[in-house]
Design an enzyme around this catalytic site. Structure first.
Site, PDB file in Angstrom:
ATOM      1  N   ARG A   3     -15.931  71.694  88.749  1.00  0.00           N
ATOM      2  CA  ARG A   3     -16.672  70.435  88.705  1.00  0.00           C
ATOM      3  C   ARG A   3     -18.041  70.603  89.362  1.00  0.00           C
ATOM      4  O   ARG A   3     -18.281  71.566  90.081  1.00  0.00           O
ATOM      5  CB  ARG A   3     -15.903  69.322  89.424  1.00  0.00           C
ATOM      6  CG  ARG A   3     -15.693  69.585  90.921  1.00  0.00           C
ATOM      7  CD  ARG A   3     -15.395  68.303  91.697  1.00  0.00           C
ATOM      8  NE  ARG A   3     -14.996  68.572  93.074  1.00  0.00           N
ATOM      9  CZ  ARG A   3     -15.855  68.885  94.059  1.00  0.00           C
ATOM     10  NH1 ARG A   3     -17.144  68.995  93.815  1.00  0.00           N
ATOM     11  NH2 ARG A   3     -15.418  69.095  95.296  1.00  0.00           N
ATOM     12  N   GLY A   4     -18.903  69.629  89.139  1.00  0.00           N
ATOM     13  CA  GLY A   4     -20.181  69.600  89.849  1.00  0.00           C
ATOM     14  C   GLY A   4     -19.958  69.057  91.250  1.00  0.00           C
ATOM     15  O   GLY A   4     -18.887  68.550  91.581  1.00  0.00           O
TER      16      GLY A   4
ATOM     17  N   GLY B 239     -13.778  63.422  88.403  1.00  0.00           N
ATOM     18  CA  GLY B 239     -14.225  62.021  88.344  1.00  0.00           C
ATOM     19  C   GLY B 239     -14.714  61.502  89.674  1.00  0.00           C
ATOM     20  O   GLY B 239     -15.655  62.058  90.243  1.00  0.00           O
ATOM     21  N   LEU B 240     -14.082  60.428  90.143  1.00  0.00           N
ATOM     22  CA  LEU B 240     -14.561  59.780  91.362  1.00  0.00           C
ATOM     23  C   LEU B 240     -13.449  59.581  92.385  1.00  0.00           C
ATOM     24  O   LEU B 240     -12.273  59.577  92.035  1.00  0.00           O
ATOM     25  CB  LEU B 240     -15.203  58.424  91.015  1.00  0.00           C
ATOM     26  CG  LEU B 240     -14.311  57.313  90.448  1.00  0.00           C
ATOM     27  CD1 LEU B 240     -13.600  56.507  91.530  1.00  0.00           C
ATOM     28  CD2 LEU B 240     -15.166  56.350  89.602  1.00  0.00           C
TER      29      LEU B 240
ATOM     30  N   CYS C  75     -19.971  66.696 100.891  1.00  0.00           N
ATOM     31  CA  CYS C  75     -20.929  66.738  99.793  1.00  0.00           C
ATOM     32  C   CYS C  75     -22.198  67.514 100.169  1.00  0.00           C
ATOM     33  O   CYS C  75     -23.233  67.356  99.526  1.00  0.00           O
ATOM     34  CB  CYS C  75     -21.287  65.326  99.321  1.00  0.00           C
ATOM     35  SG  CYS C  75     -19.821  64.319  99.001  1.00  0.00           S
TER      36      CYS C  75
END
Lengths: 235, 156
Positions: free
Chosen positions: A79-80, A160-161, A178
């Site tokens: 994922r990013g 996703g989130l 992050c």
């Protein structure tokens, strides 16, 4: 006139991270070949740290050998995004949807995910905002309440989130969340005085905000999670 | 809008190809071929250079990372060979042609933003030796690609 858009929703409870990756791989493949409509997984993970494609493991602040001591796993993903933590009382949504059918690129998709979380937070009187440039996610002031990390392959999304309802925020002390060093992490519990209902209700509200933000006409709530959780290893 | 056409004209003049006039934002260059996954390719004999289009970079947001393939890798038309990251999203990039990678744009490692600022020029991603020149027939020309982008953008 466009044809009606349907979202199928699976509420899976607590799912081990690797298992959730296998489920997503299968669903992405099925979505690519039009065997299933747009699908949304709603779940939680046991304590898990994850890294994105850029493998920014310098943002894990404790040795990997210590992770079992604090009851957490670590996984590298495609994922990013940077390093993050997932755990109990954090609501996760993994949309497996076709962006090409709505003409969305990554930017529109991520902005709509942010809007879903902002709308959801507002239900509890919490004024959240989208991140500034290079700070994708959802913030209350300078405190991060919702994180995003996605993968898009042939126009189909996965990962996703993650929205913090009331996770143990101490787990975030062991990472630079992050990759952003000087900002706090927060949760719905911390940001609102409102009484929080049962988590099942909260998850359903977040799902509804997602469905509204992405303009789905129909939401189909799938009843039997064992159907999807029974993914065989060779499937 | 006028600035983008001016930029596109400069790029086109550098690449010695002509610019298609478009009614809206993204630049499309004539004499390139386009895949429906928004990659462009310039074919010169048995060699091809490709990257992602202006429409693609605009829809991605600021690119922060480009995963480049290894030289020597075999790529197939329509199949993924690498990825870009932007706004916490990794998006696969598909090869518009089949062949063998002979060069990759190493500048993108230090300056991934070239994909945004110069998608048809300094932001090129891969050069290949083609294995099947006839495959280019399956790709869109600039007019068809322009229409394709308009249709996609009308979906939302």
């Amino acid at each position: 006139m466009r044809s009606p858009r349907t979202l199928e929703v699976w509420r899976l409870g607590t799912v081990n991270y690797l298992k959730s990756l296998k489920i997503q791989d299968k669903l992405v493949s099925e979505r690519k070949s039009h065997q299933i409509p747009d699908t949304l997984l709603s779940l939680e993970h046991p304590p898990t740290y994850t890294l994105g494609k850029r493998r920014t493991d310098h943002n894990l602040l404790i040795p990997q050998s210590q992770l079992t001591k604090i009851g957490a796993e670590l996984h590298y993903t495609q994922r990013g995004g940077d390093i993050t933590f997932h755990g109990p009382h954090q609501a996760i949504l993994y949309p497996i949807i076709s962006l090409r059918s709505i003409g969305f690129g990554a930017r529109n998709y991520v902005e709509t995910l942010e809007r879903s979380m902002i709308e959801f937070a507002s239900m509890y009187g919490v004024r959240a905002r989208a991140g500034n440039k290079c700070e994708t996610g959802v913030w209350v002031g300078d405190r991060k309440i919702g994180a995003i990390g996605v993968r898009i392959s042939c126009g189909i999304t996965c990962h996703g989130l993650a929205f913090n309802i009331d996770p143990d925020l101490n787990y975030f002390e062991h990472i630079v969340p992050c990759g952003i060093a000087d900002k706090e992490v927060t949760s719905l519990r911390r940001e609102t005085d409102a009484l929080l209902p049962k988590e099942e209700v909260i998850h359903k509200q977040l799902i509804t905000c997602f469905a509204k933000a992405f303009s789905y006409d129909d939401v189909v709530w799938k009843e039997d999670p064992s159907f999807i959780l029974d993914t065989k290893d060779d499937g | 809008m006028a600035l983008r056409l001016l930029w596109a004209s400069r790029v086109a003049s550098h690449l010695r190809i002509s610019v298609a006039q478009r009614g809206f934002a993204s630049a499309v260059l004539k004499d390139l071929k386009y895949a429906d996954s928004h990659e462009w390719v310039k074919i010169e004999g048995t060699k091809a250079t490709f990257g992602i289009t202006d429409h693609a970079q605009d829809h991605l947001g600021d690119v922060v990372y480009v995963e480049l393939p290894d030289v020597g890798l075999t790529v197939s038309q329509g199949k993924s060979f690498g990825a870009v990251e932007s706004v916490k999203a990794t998006s696969d990039i598909n090869s518009p042609v089949s062949g063998t990678v002979v060069e990759v744009n190493k500048e993108l490692t230090e300056s991934p933003g070239l994909v945004n600022s110069s998608p048809y020029d300094q932001g090129w991603i891969v050069k290949v030796e083609l294995s099947d020149a006839g495959e280019a027939e399956k790709l869109m020309d600039s007019d068809n690609y322009s229409k394709f982008c308009e249709e996609e953008d009308a979906k939302h």
